[in-house]
Design an enzyme around this catalytic site. Structure first.
Site, PDB file in Angstrom:
ATOM      1  N   SER A 123      -2.284   4.627  13.386  1.00 31.14           N
ATOM      2  CA  SER A 123      -1.501   5.029  12.207  1.00 31.14           C
ATOM      3  C   SER A 123      -2.374   5.341  11.002  1.00 31.14           C
ATOM      4  O   SER A 123      -3.413   4.696  10.774  1.00 31.14           O
ATOM      5  CB  SER A 123      -0.559   3.868  11.855  1.00 31.14           C
ATOM      6  N   GLU A 125      -1.740   4.428   8.209  1.00 33.73           N
ATOM      7  CA  GLU A 125      -1.726   3.219   7.381  1.00 33.73           C
ATOM      8  C   GLU A 125      -3.059   2.468   7.512  1.00 33.73           C
ATOM      9  O   GLU A 125      -3.404   1.655   6.655  1.00 33.73           O
ATOM     10  CB  GLU A 125      -0.540   2.339   7.802  1.00 33.73           C
ATOM     11  N   TYR A 149       0.528  -4.715   8.617  1.00 33.30           N
ATOM     12  CA  TYR A 149       0.737  -3.660   9.610  1.00 33.30           C
ATOM     13  C   TYR A 149      -0.546  -2.835   9.785  1.00 33.30           C
ATOM     14  O   TYR A 149      -1.002  -2.593  10.906  1.00 33.30           O
ATOM     15  CB  TYR A 149       1.906  -2.761   9.176  1.00 33.30           C
TER      16      TYR A 149
HETATM   17  O1  F7E Z   1       7.611   4.169   3.210  1.00 34.31           O
HETATM   18  C1  F7E Z   1       8.101   3.966  -0.441  1.00 34.31           C
HETATM   19  C2  F7E Z   1       7.190   2.938   0.196  1.00 34.31           C
HETATM   20  O2  F7E Z   1       8.664   2.757   4.962  1.00 34.31           O
HETATM   21  C3  F7E Z   1       7.068   5.329   2.637  1.00 34.31           C
HETATM   22  C4  F7E Z   1       5.737   3.875   9.362  1.00 34.31           C
HETATM   23  O3  F7E Z   1       6.176   4.748  10.381  1.00 34.31           O
HETATM   24  O4  F7E Z   1       4.410   5.582   8.368  1.00 34.31           O
HETATM   25  C5  F7E Z   1       5.439   4.659   8.099  1.00 34.31           C
HETATM   26  O5  F7E Z   1       5.046   3.749   7.090  1.00 34.31           O
HETATM   27  C6  F7E Z   1       6.856   5.125   1.154  1.00 34.31           C
HETATM   28  C7  F7E Z   1       6.105   3.842   0.771  1.00 34.31           C
HETATM   29  O6  F7E Z   1       6.883   4.473   5.581  1.00 34.31           O
HETATM   30  C8  F7E Z   1      11.478   2.648  -0.483  1.00 34.31           C
HETATM   31  O7  F7E Z   1       6.737   2.002  -0.762  1.00 34.31           O
HETATM   32  C9  F7E Z   1      10.116   3.560  -1.898  1.00 34.31           C
HETATM   33  O8  F7E Z   1       5.180   4.162  -0.227  1.00 34.31           O
HETATM   34  O9  F7E Z   1       9.108   5.252   4.958  1.00 34.31           O
HETATM   35  P1  F7E Z   1       8.174   4.150   4.718  1.00 34.31           P
HETATM   36  P2  F7E Z   1       5.370   3.950   5.541  1.00 34.31           P
HETATM   37  O10 F7E Z   1       5.234   2.650   4.881  1.00 34.31           O
HETATM   38  O11 F7E Z   1       4.515   5.060   5.000  1.00 34.31           O
HETATM   39  C10 F7E Z   1       3.179   5.043   8.858  1.00 34.31           C
HETATM   40  C11 F7E Z   1       2.265   6.185   9.168  1.00 34.31           C
HETATM   41  C12 F7E Z   1       3.366   4.099   9.974  1.00 34.31           C
HETATM   42  O12 F7E Z   1       2.544   4.007  10.884  1.00 34.31           O
HETATM   43  C13 F7E Z   1       4.496   3.148   9.865  1.00 34.31           C
HETATM   44  O13 F7E Z   1       4.808   2.556  11.115  1.00 34.31           O
HETATM   45  O14 F7E Z   1       8.131   5.026   0.520  1.00 34.31           O
HETATM   46  N1  F7E Z   1       9.458   3.510  -0.702  1.00 34.31           N
HETATM   47  N2  F7E Z   1      11.334   3.038  -1.792  1.00 34.31           N
HETATM   48  C14 F7E Z   1      10.284   2.942   0.199  1.00 34.31           C
HETATM   49  N3  F7E Z   1      10.113   2.688   1.510  1.00 34.31           N
HETATM   50  C15 F7E Z   1      11.147   2.117   2.186  1.00 34.31           C
HETATM   51  N4  F7E Z   1      11.003   1.860   3.502  1.00 34.31           N
HETATM   52  N5  F7E Z   1      12.333   1.799   1.553  1.00 34.31           N
HETATM   53  C16 F7E Z   1      12.547   2.040   0.226  1.00 34.31           C
HETATM   54  O15 F7E Z   1      13.619   1.754  -0.319  1.00 34.31           O
END
Ligand code: F7E
Length: 319
Positions: A123, A125, A149
Protein backbone atom coordinates in the site's frame (compact mmCIF):
# COMPACT_ATOMS: atom_id res chain seq x y z
CA UNK A 1 -5.63 -25.26 -15.26
CA UNK A 2 -4.62 -21.98 -13.61
CA UNK A 3 -5.92 -21.94 -10.05
CA UNK A 4 -6.08 -18.72 -8.06
CA UNK A 5 -6.54 -18.52 -4.30
CA UNK A 6 -7.69 -15.09 -3.11
CA UNK A 7 -7.65 -14.01 0.53
CA UNK A 8 -10.12 -11.20 1.19
CA UNK A 9 -12.20 -12.48 -1.71
CA UNK A 10 -15.36 -10.74 -0.52
CA UNK A 11 -13.68 -7.34 -0.45
CA UNK A 12 -13.88 -4.69 -3.16
CA UNK A 13 -10.69 -5.86 -4.89
CA UNK A 14 -11.33 -9.56 -4.25
CA UNK A 15 -14.68 -9.41 -5.98
CA UNK A 16 -13.41 -7.53 -9.05
CA UNK A 17 -10.34 -9.76 -9.27
CA UNK A 18 -12.51 -12.91 -9.09
CA UNK A 19 -14.64 -11.68 -11.99
CA UNK A 20 -11.56 -10.79 -13.98
CA UNK A 21 -9.81 -14.14 -13.39
CA UNK A 22 -12.96 -16.14 -14.18
CA UNK A 23 -13.06 -14.25 -17.49
CA UNK A 24 -9.47 -15.35 -18.12
CA UNK A 25 -10.41 -19.01 -17.56
CA UNK A 26 -9.05 -19.43 -14.03
CA UNK A 27 -10.50 -21.71 -11.40
CA UNK A 28 -11.05 -19.25 -8.54
CA UNK A 29 -10.93 -20.18 -4.84
CA UNK A 30 -11.26 -17.79 -1.95
CA UNK A 31 -11.09 -17.53 1.81
CA UNK A 32 -14.16 -16.16 3.57
CA UNK A 33 -14.23 -14.97 7.17
CA UNK A 34 -17.19 -16.01 9.23
CA UNK A 35 -19.45 -13.01 9.89
CA UNK A 36 -22.35 -12.92 12.34
CA UNK A 37 -24.52 -11.36 9.63
CA UNK A 38 -24.48 -14.24 7.16
CA UNK A 39 -25.47 -12.10 4.15
CA UNK A 40 -22.40 -9.90 4.64
CA UNK A 41 -19.99 -12.77 4.34
CA UNK A 42 -20.23 -13.14 0.59
CA UNK A 43 -22.37 -10.19 -0.48
CA UNK A 44 -20.01 -9.07 -3.26
CA UNK A 45 -19.33 -12.52 -4.71
CA UNK A 46 -22.41 -14.67 -4.15
CA UNK A 47 -23.33 -14.77 -7.83
CA UNK A 48 -19.87 -15.90 -8.99
CA UNK A 49 -18.75 -19.38 -9.98
CA UNK A 50 -16.03 -19.75 -7.36
CA UNK A 51 -15.22 -22.04 -4.47
CA UNK A 52 -14.98 -20.53 -0.99
CA UNK A 53 -13.64 -21.84 2.31
CA UNK A 54 -14.12 -20.51 5.81
CA UNK A 55 -10.82 -19.35 7.20
CA UNK A 56 -8.98 -16.42 8.66
CA UNK A 57 -5.55 -14.97 8.07
CA UNK A 58 -4.91 -15.11 11.81
CA UNK A 59 -5.82 -18.81 11.93
CA UNK A 60 -2.77 -20.71 10.66
CA UNK A 61 -4.62 -24.02 10.79
CA UNK A 62 -7.24 -22.82 8.32
CA UNK A 63 -4.58 -21.38 6.02
CA UNK A 64 -2.62 -24.63 6.06
CA UNK A 65 -5.67 -26.76 5.34
CA UNK A 66 -6.93 -24.54 2.53
CA UNK A 67 -3.56 -24.36 0.82
CA UNK A 68 -3.20 -28.15 1.03
CA UNK A 69 -6.63 -28.66 -0.47
CA UNK A 70 -6.46 -26.06 -3.24
CA UNK A 71 -2.76 -26.18 -4.20
CA UNK A 72 -3.11 -22.93 -6.13
CA UNK A 73 -0.84 -21.75 -8.93
CA UNK A 74 -1.33 -18.10 -7.92
CA UNK A 75 -2.13 -16.64 -4.50
CA UNK A 76 -3.45 -13.08 -4.21
CA UNK A 77 -3.16 -11.94 -0.60
CA UNK A 78 -5.76 -9.17 -0.47
CA UNK A 79 -7.14 -9.88 3.00
CA UNK A 80 -6.27 -7.29 5.64
CA UNK A 81 -7.49 -5.01 8.37
CA UNK A 82 -7.56 -2.30 5.74
CA UNK A 83 -8.92 0.77 7.52
CA UNK A 84 -6.10 3.17 8.35
CA UNK A 85 -8.09 5.20 10.90
CA UNK A 86 -9.34 2.12 12.75
CA UNK A 87 -5.82 0.62 12.81
CA UNK A 88 -4.84 3.12 15.52
CA UNK A 89 -7.66 1.75 17.69
CA UNK A 90 -6.69 -1.90 17.15
CA UNK A 91 -2.96 -1.87 16.38
CA UNK A 92 -2.14 -5.38 17.63
CA UNK A 93 -4.94 -6.98 15.61
CA UNK A 94 -3.79 -5.00 12.57
CA UNK A 95 -0.22 -6.30 12.87
CA UNK A 96 -1.38 -9.88 13.50
CA UNK A 97 -3.71 -9.83 10.50
CA UNK A 98 -1.58 -7.87 8.05
CA UNK A 99 1.99 -8.90 8.96
CA UNK A 100 2.22 -12.07 11.03
CA UNK A 101 -0.21 -13.89 8.76
CA UNK A 102 2.05 -13.17 5.79
CA UNK A 103 4.79 -15.26 7.42
CA UNK A 104 2.39 -18.20 7.71
CA UNK A 105 1.12 -17.73 4.19
CA UNK A 106 4.59 -17.56 2.62
CA UNK A 107 5.95 -20.46 4.68
CA UNK A 108 2.98 -22.67 3.80
CA UNK A 109 3.12 -21.63 0.14
CA UNK A 110 6.83 -22.42 0.01
CA UNK A 111 6.30 -25.90 1.46
CA UNK A 112 2.92 -26.92 0.03
CA UNK A 113 2.97 -25.41 -3.47
CA UNK A 114 6.60 -24.48 -4.18
CA UNK A 115 5.90 -23.32 -7.75
CA UNK A 116 3.02 -21.08 -6.71
CA UNK A 117 3.32 -17.33 -7.36
CA UNK A 118 2.27 -14.89 -4.61
CA UNK A 119 0.90 -11.36 -4.97
CA UNK A 120 0.99 -9.23 -1.82
CA UNK A 121 -1.35 -6.23 -1.54
CA UNK A 122 1.12 -3.56 -0.49
CA UNK A 123 0.00 0.00 0.00
CA UNK A 124 0.97 3.62 -0.61
CA UNK A 125 0.30 4.11 3.11
CA UNK A 126 3.76 2.56 3.61
CA UNK A 127 5.40 5.82 2.44
CA UNK A 128 3.83 7.96 5.14
CA UNK A 129 4.86 11.55 4.55
CA UNK A 130 7.96 10.77 2.48
CA UNK A 131 7.82 12.35 -0.90
CA UNK A 132 10.49 12.83 -3.59
CA UNK A 133 11.51 16.35 -4.61
CA UNK A 134 9.42 16.10 -7.80
CA UNK A 135 6.27 15.44 -5.72
CA UNK A 136 5.96 11.69 -6.44
CA UNK A 137 6.36 8.47 -4.45
CA UNK A 138 8.14 5.58 -6.14
CA UNK A 139 9.91 2.31 -5.21
CA UNK A 140 13.00 4.20 -4.03
CA UNK A 141 11.07 6.64 -1.80
CA UNK A 142 11.82 5.97 1.90
CA UNK A 143 9.05 4.24 3.81
CA UNK A 144 8.07 6.17 6.95
CA UNK A 145 4.56 4.94 7.82
CA UNK A 146 2.29 7.11 9.97
CA UNK A 147 -0.22 4.46 11.09
CA UNK A 148 -0.21 0.94 12.53
CA UNK A 149 -1.73 -0.07 9.18
CA UNK A 150 1.23 1.46 7.31
CA UNK A 151 3.70 -0.24 9.70
CA UNK A 152 2.00 -3.59 9.21
CA UNK A 153 2.17 -3.27 5.43
CA UNK A 154 5.89 -2.33 5.49
CA UNK A 155 6.60 -5.52 7.46
CA UNK A 156 4.63 -7.64 4.99
CA UNK A 157 6.30 -5.90 2.02
CA UNK A 158 9.75 -6.69 3.39
CA UNK A 159 8.81 -10.30 4.16
CA UNK A 160 7.74 -10.81 0.55
CA UNK A 161 11.05 -9.37 -0.69
CA UNK A 162 12.95 -11.54 1.78
CA UNK A 163 11.22 -14.78 0.74
CA UNK A 164 11.63 -13.89 -2.93
CA UNK A 165 15.38 -13.43 -2.57
CA UNK A 166 16.15 -16.08 0.04
CA UNK A 167 14.18 -18.90 -1.61
CA UNK A 168 14.14 -17.73 -5.23
CA UNK A 169 10.35 -17.44 -5.36
CA UNK A 170 7.95 -15.61 -7.65
CA UNK A 171 6.61 -13.41 -4.85
CA UNK A 172 5.63 -9.83 -5.76
CA UNK A 173 4.40 -6.64 -4.12
CA UNK A 174 1.92 -4.37 -5.82
CA UNK A 175 2.09 -0.99 -4.10
CA UNK A 176 -1.40 0.24 -4.86
CA UNK A 177 -2.42 3.82 -4.25
CA UNK A 178 -6.03 4.46 -3.16
CA UNK A 179 -8.54 2.74 -5.40
CA UNK A 180 -12.28 3.04 -5.16
CA UNK A 181 -15.54 1.94 -6.76
CA UNK A 182 -19.20 1.54 -5.84
CA UNK A 183 -18.07 -1.60 -3.97
CA UNK A 184 -15.78 0.34 -1.62
CA UNK A 185 -16.71 0.01 2.06
CA UNK A 186 -18.80 3.02 3.04
CA UNK A 187 -16.52 3.99 5.93
CA UNK A 188 -13.76 4.93 3.48
CA UNK A 189 -14.00 8.56 2.55
CA UNK A 190 -14.98 8.28 -1.14
CA UNK A 191 -17.94 5.98 -0.80
CA UNK A 192 -18.99 7.68 2.46
CA UNK A 193 -19.12 11.01 0.61
CA UNK A 194 -20.94 9.66 -2.44
CA UNK A 195 -23.50 7.64 -0.50
CA UNK A 196 -24.21 10.63 1.76
CA UNK A 197 -24.62 12.96 -1.24
CA UNK A 198 -27.30 10.69 -2.67
CA UNK A 199 -29.03 10.51 0.73
CA UNK A 200 -28.90 14.31 0.99
CA UNK A 201 -30.30 14.66 -2.52
CA UNK A 202 -33.12 12.27 -1.64
CA UNK A 203 -33.74 14.26 1.57
CA UNK A 204 -32.94 11.32 3.86
CA UNK A 205 -30.18 13.20 5.71
CA UNK A 206 -29.14 16.85 5.77
CA UNK A 207 -25.39 16.86 6.47
CA UNK A 208 -22.15 14.96 5.95
CA UNK A 209 -19.59 14.84 8.76
CA UNK A 210 -15.93 14.52 7.79
CA UNK A 211 -12.50 14.86 9.34
CA UNK A 212 -9.47 16.25 7.52
CA UNK A 213 -10.51 17.58 4.11
CA UNK A 214 -7.07 18.83 3.11
CA UNK A 215 -5.21 15.56 2.77
CA UNK A 216 -4.56 14.61 -0.84
CA UNK A 217 -4.92 11.21 -2.42
CA UNK A 218 -4.06 9.62 -5.76
CA UNK A 219 -7.35 7.89 -6.54
CA UNK A 220 -7.95 5.24 -9.21
CA UNK A 221 -10.62 2.62 -9.86
CA UNK A 222 -10.40 -0.86 -8.29
CA UNK A 223 -11.41 -2.56 -11.54
CA UNK A 224 -8.38 -1.08 -13.31
CA UNK A 225 -6.11 -1.91 -10.38
CA UNK A 226 -7.00 -5.64 -10.19
CA UNK A 227 -5.94 -5.92 -13.85
CA UNK A 228 -2.54 -4.58 -12.79
CA UNK A 229 -2.36 -7.28 -10.09
CA UNK A 230 -2.82 -9.97 -12.72
CA UNK A 231 -0.26 -8.39 -15.07
CA UNK A 232 2.25 -8.26 -12.21
CA UNK A 233 1.87 -12.03 -11.78
CA UNK A 234 2.33 -12.71 -15.52
CA UNK A 235 5.54 -10.66 -15.94
CA UNK A 236 8.69 -12.58 -16.84
CA UNK A 237 10.24 -12.07 -13.38
CA UNK A 238 8.98 -11.33 -9.86
CA UNK A 239 9.24 -7.71 -8.79
CA UNK A 240 7.65 -4.83 -6.89
CA UNK A 241 5.41 -2.39 -8.69
CA UNK A 242 3.66 0.95 -8.19
CA UNK A 243 0.03 1.17 -9.33
CA UNK A 244 -1.33 4.70 -9.34
CA UNK A 245 -2.90 7.38 -11.51
CA UNK A 246 -0.14 9.93 -10.87
CA UNK A 247 -2.66 12.66 -10.05
CA UNK A 248 -3.49 14.00 -6.63
CA UNK A 249 -6.66 15.62 -5.33
CA UNK A 250 -7.82 16.67 -1.88
CA UNK A 251 -10.88 15.34 -0.08
CA UNK A 252 -12.26 18.85 -0.65
CA UNK A 253 -11.75 18.49 -4.44
CA UNK A 254 -13.50 15.11 -4.31
CA UNK A 255 -16.47 16.61 -2.44
CA UNK A 256 -16.67 19.61 -4.74
CA UNK A 257 -16.88 17.46 -7.87
CA UNK A 258 -19.18 14.78 -6.40
CA UNK A 259 -21.69 17.33 -4.99
CA UNK A 260 -21.66 19.27 -8.28
CA UNK A 261 -22.90 16.14 -10.10
CA UNK A 262 -26.23 16.46 -8.29
CA UNK A 263 -26.23 20.28 -8.46
CA UNK A 264 -25.38 20.82 -4.80
CA UNK A 265 -22.62 22.85 -3.16
CA UNK A 266 -20.56 20.83 -0.66
CA UNK A 267 -20.07 23.93 1.53
CA UNK A 268 -23.77 23.83 2.42
CA UNK A 269 -23.65 20.26 3.76
CA UNK A 270 -20.19 19.20 4.93
CA UNK A 271 -19.56 19.65 8.67
CA UNK A 272 -16.39 18.99 10.56
CA UNK A 273 -16.32 16.20 13.13
CA UNK A 274 -13.18 15.77 15.23
CA UNK A 275 -14.00 12.07 15.60
CA UNK A 276 -12.64 11.41 12.10
CA UNK A 277 -9.27 13.07 12.71
CA UNK A 278 -6.41 10.55 12.93
CA UNK A 279 -3.55 10.65 15.48
CA UNK A 280 -1.20 11.22 12.52
CA UNK A 281 -2.20 12.05 8.98
CA UNK A 282 -0.62 11.15 5.67
CA UNK A 283 -0.83 14.46 3.82
CA UNK A 284 -0.12 13.85 0.14
CA UNK A 285 -0.02 10.79 -2.11
CA UNK A 286 1.00 10.81 -5.75
CA UNK A 287 2.50 7.67 -7.26
CA UNK A 288 4.90 7.31 -10.16
CA UNK A 289 3.61 4.26 -12.03
CA UNK A 290 5.62 4.88 -15.22
CA UNK A 291 7.53 1.57 -14.95
CA UNK A 292 4.29 -0.38 -14.47
CA UNK A 293 2.65 1.30 -17.46
CA UNK A 294 5.68 0.74 -19.67
CA UNK A 295 6.75 -2.81 -18.77
CA UNK A 296 3.31 -4.29 -18.07
CA UNK A 297 1.48 -2.20 -20.65
CA UNK A 298 -1.04 -1.30 -17.95
CA UNK A 299 -3.48 1.43 -18.87
CA UNK A 300 -6.35 2.48 -16.56
CA UNK A 301 -9.73 3.02 -18.26
CA UNK A 302 -11.39 5.16 -15.62
CA UNK A 303 -10.61 8.78 -14.81
CA UNK A 304 -11.17 10.50 -11.47
CA UNK A 305 -14.36 11.99 -12.90
CA UNK A 306 -15.79 8.85 -14.52
CA UNK A 307 -15.14 6.89 -11.32
CA UNK A 308 -17.13 9.36 -9.19
CA UNK A 309 -19.91 9.50 -11.78
CA UNK A 310 -20.23 5.70 -11.65
CA UNK A 311 -20.33 5.76 -7.85
CA UNK A 312 -23.06 8.42 -7.81
CA UNK A 313 -25.10 6.50 -10.36
CA UNK A 314 -24.78 3.31 -8.33
CA UNK A 315 -26.11 4.91 -5.13
CA UNK A 316 -28.82 6.81 -7.05
CA UNK A 317 -30.17 3.45 -8.23
CA UNK A 318 -29.62 1.66 -4.95
CA UNK A 319 -31.09 4.12 -2.44
O1 F7E B 1 -9.12 8.13 3.93
C1 F7E B 1 -9.62 11.56 5.20
C2 F7E B 1 -8.65 10.68 5.95
O2 F7E B 1 -10.07 6.02 4.83
C3 F7E B 1 -8.65 9.03 2.96
C4 F7E B 1 -7.18 2.21 2.33
O3 F7E B 1 -7.66 1.47 1.23
O4 F7E B 1 -5.97 3.68 0.91
C5 F7E B 1 -6.94 3.65 1.93
O5 F7E B 1 -6.50 4.36 3.07
C6 F7E B 1 -8.44 10.40 3.57
C7 F7E B 1 -7.61 10.41 4.86
O6 F7E B 1 -8.39 5.97 2.91
C8 F7E B 1 -12.91 11.13 6.67
O7 F7E B 1 -8.14 11.34 7.10
C9 F7E B 1 -11.62 12.79 6.13
O8 F7E B 1 -6.72 11.48 4.79
O9 F7E B 1 -10.66 6.73 2.47
P1 F7E B 1 -9.66 6.67 3.54
P2 F7E B 1 -6.85 5.90 3.34
O10 F7E B 1 -6.64 6.16 4.77
O11 F7E B 1 -6.07 6.76 2.39
C10 F7E B 1 -4.70 3.09 1.22
C11 F7E B 1 -3.85 3.15 -0.02
C12 F7E B 1 -4.82 1.75 1.81
O12 F7E B 1 -3.99 0.87 1.58
C13 F7E B 1 -5.89 1.55 2.81
O13 F7E B 1 -6.16 0.17 3.03
O14 F7E B 1 -9.71 10.94 3.92
N1 F7E B 1 -10.95 11.64 5.79
N2 F7E B 1 -12.80 12.50 6.66
C14 F7E B 1 -11.73 10.60 6.12
N3 F7E B 1 -11.54 9.27 5.98
C15 F7E B 1 -12.53 8.43 6.38
N4 F7E B 1 -12.36 7.10 6.24
N5 F7E B 1 -13.70 8.92 6.94
C16 F7E B 1 -13.94 10.25 7.10
O15 F7E B 1 -14.99 10.67 7.59
Amino acid sequence: MRKALITGINGQDGSYLSEFLIGKGYEVHGILRRHSVAENQDARINSLDIKTYYGDLTDEVSLFKILKEVKPTEIYNLGAMSHVGISSQMPAFTIKTNSLSVISLLEFAKEICPECKVYQASSSEMFGNSIDSDGFQRLTTPMNPVSPYGCSKVMAYNLVKYYRQAYNKFYCNGILFNHESPRRGSNFVTNKVVKSIVMIKKKLINKLELGNMDSQRDWGHSQDYVEAMHLIMQYKSPNDWIVSMGETRSIRDFCEYAFSLVNLNYLDYVKHNEKYIRPLELDVLRGDSSKTRKLLNWKPKYTFESMIEEMIEYWMNKI
